[in-house]
Each structure stands twice: as C-alpha cells, then as structure tokens.
Design an enzyme around this catalytic site. Structure first.
Site, short mmCIF file in Angstrom:
data_model
loop_
_atom_site.label_atom_id
_atom_site.label_comp_id
_atom_site.label_asym_id
_atom_site.label_seq_id
_atom_site.Cartn_x
_atom_site.Cartn_y
_atom_site.Cartn_z
N ARG A 48 0.86 -1.19 0.00
CA ARG A 48 0.00 0.00 0.00
C ARG A 48 0.88 1.23 0.00
NH1 ARG A 48 -4.39 0.96 4.61
NH2 ARG A 48 -3.13 2.59 5.53
N SER A 117 -12.71 -3.40 2.05
CA SER A 117 -12.72 -2.78 3.37
C SER A 117 -14.16 -2.56 3.82
CB SER A 117 -12.01 -1.42 3.33
OG SER A 117 -10.65 -1.59 3.05
N LYS A 146 -3.57 5.55 9.23
CA LYS A 146 -4.41 5.93 8.10
C LYS A 146 -5.10 7.25 8.45
CE LYS A 146 -7.43 3.45 4.89
NZ LYS A 146 -8.76 4.07 4.78
#
Length: 214
Positions: A48, A117, A146
């Site tokens: 990511r 998600s 995040k």
C-alpha cells in the site's frame, strides 16, 4: 503456484497479515522491509503506497511480487487493479470508494481474489452480495496509520463480523497489547502496519505477535 482457494485458506488460518508503507518503515525501503518480513516468516503481505508515481510503485511491487513467489507467500495489491495485474499480484484489496468487486474481477481475472474494506454491517452485507472473497474489517481501535480512517467499529457490527461467512481480516490499531483480546473473541486474521513495519526489530515484532496468540 498456489491456487486462489489456498490463498484464501491462508487468510483464514495465518493470523499475521502485514500492510507495507514506506512512510512508516523507519527509513527502510519497501523492498528491504519485504525481505525482512519474508525471512521472519510473514506469508501475507499487502503493498500500500499512496504517494509514489505509478512507475515507482510498479518497479517496487514487481520486485516484491517475485520475492513473495519465491517464498510461497501471498502478495496483495492495495487499490490499483492495473498495478495488481501488471506485477502479478495474488489478490487485490479495495476500499468502499474504489472499483466494485465485479469490475475488479473482470479486469484482473477470476484467479485473483478480491478483498473489500468494511466498517458497518451494511458494508459487510454489500461485500458479500458483490462477490468479495474476503473482507478487511475495522478499525478495531483508533489508528494513526491511516489519516482518513473510519470511526472504530461498533459492538453490534463486531457481532455481525464474527458470524460472517467469508474470511474476516481485522485492521486498525492492532498490536501486541490488544491482539490476544481480538483472538479470544474469535477473530483469526490481523492486518497490521505500524505494529510490524514501524518496529526497529521486525522479526522480533512478528515473533512476539505470534507468541501472544499461542
């Protein structure tokens, strides 16, 4: 070569799922971190990377995908279907605002598994209806990894997740201090970023997490 079914079985049975991000890796390159993770026994790695160019990500992810194949590990690409296809990822993980599962599968092919998600019971049901292969579920705890994280999941949603028919990978603020609590509640897969890649000694971090679940 592992089959899609084998990769998904691993998501059910191997508790350590590591999400990579260079900004959190104490100055280490993603390729360097991937090598340490694989040598430490990690067999589920998600790439990511939000702030690099497509070509930078492709160069890096291709190298990591090759490493994962060599170790028999599962390599998952975050968000980018084109990158996943280009570097031969085993799976793709998408958010609620990314391409829908059916489109991802159309582009990537049926052999690539897709995770979505989720944060609410409605999103869990939606992922199932859309044909997802697994779900990421969280955040379980407040997280700083995040910047745009959702609210922590509710107790009612946790109950829905525990009864969910697909593999459920928990995420969000999970580390040594709370992983056992989640395990004791019935969760079996834990996606972690800073609890692993932000540690000075990654191998020790991985060993300690596995030990906590014994």
């Amino acid at each position: 070569m592992m089959t899609k079914k084998e990769h998904l079985l691993r998501l059910k049975n191997d508790p350590v799922y590591v999400v990579m991000g260079e900004a959190l890796s104490l100055g280490r390159k993603n390729t360097e971190v991937a090598k340490i993770l694989l040598d430490s026994g990690v067999r589920i790695i998600q790439y990511r990377e939000k702030h690099k160019t497509w070509r930078e990500k492709y160069a890096e992810a291709s190298e990591i995908a090759v490493m994962c194949k060599k170790y028999g590990a599962t390599f998952i690409m975050n968000d980018s279907v084109d990158l996943a296809v280009a570097c031969g990822a085993d799976g793709i993980h998408v958010g609620q605002d990314d391409a829908p599962v059916q489109i991802v599968k159309k582009i990537a092919g049926q052999n690539v598994f897709v995770g979505v998600s989720t944060n609410t019971t409605k999103e869990l049901q939606g992922a199932l209806a859309d044909g997802a292969d697994y779900v990421g579920f969280g955040p379980m705890f407040p997280t700083s990894s995040k910047s745009d994280a959702d609210e922590v999941v509710t107790e009612e949603t946790v109950r829905s997740a525990l009864e969910f028919p697909l593999p459920v990978v928990t995420i969000g603020g999970i580390g040594l201090e709370n992983i056992r609590t989640l395990y004791d509640r019935g969760f079996r897969s834990f996606a972690m970023i800073s609890a692993v890649v932000s540690q000075k000694d990654i191998k020790k971090a991985v060993d300690d997490l596995r030990q906590a679940l014994k």
